[in-house]
Scaffold this active site. Sequence first.
Site, PDB file in Angstrom:
ATOM      1  CG  ASP A   8      -1.550   1.279   1.526  1.00  0.00           C
ATOM      2  OD1 ASP A   8      -2.293   1.722   0.634  1.00  0.00           O
ATOM      3  OD2 ASP A   8      -1.330   1.856   2.609  1.00  0.00           O
TER       4      ASP A   8
HETATM    5 MG   LIG Z   1      -2.769   3.209   3.527  1.00  0.00          MG
END
Ligand SMILES: [Mg+2]
Length: 224
Positions: A8
């Site tokens: 991410d």
């Molecule tokens: Mg994040």
Amino acid sequence: MIKAITFDLDMTLIDFMRIKKNGSYAAANAMVKAGLKMPLKKCYEDLFKHYLTDIEGDRVFENFLKSKGSYSERILAAGINAYLKEKENNLKTFPQVKETLLKLKKKGIKIAIVTDAPRLKAYMRLDAIGIADLFDVVVGKEDTGRFKPSKMPFKKALKLLKVKPSEAMHVGDWPERDIKGAKSVGMKTCLANYGYITHKMGKYVKPDYKIEGFEEILNIWSKK
Ligand SMILES: [Mg+2]
């Protein structure tokens, strides 16, 4: 055997909240100086709230000023300029991110980004911190049109990386999105606990691993 790791972006590689907080403060300060009639503290807090509800928005300042009945180009210009300047000063990775990614690459691990941000914005952030060329794959919002925890962005990344779910691990800060989504496709999961903020959205999903610093990924890898 882990052959690929997907990451991410925001709050996993980049301390995005710091940018938004400091940027909002600088912008509030500049707008009040440019004539916005609001107490500075209230202006900062409200502006930051606007940001949290529209985190990738390009018209946050404009909408904010309109919502206060105080729109003017003079004030808007001051806010945007102050924000952009502050953003540049605050756009940094968490400690040891680049060094660790380079070590993983050296071990022959493929690395990718799986983010809900638009691809251009993701690349702009990666470029600004000097790690854009390290990634084999960047999957952004427009690749599938679905947000995590949908399986689709993860499946897309695995396909482009040419690895099976069991050969890959996802690292992210958001249990209800990153961990839940990656787990549902059969990937190993690792929570970036240093970036974790309780969002109180849905049920906490337990990761396989948890790290308190980015470089701890290397310890997990060596166990595999
Ligand atoms: Mg994040």
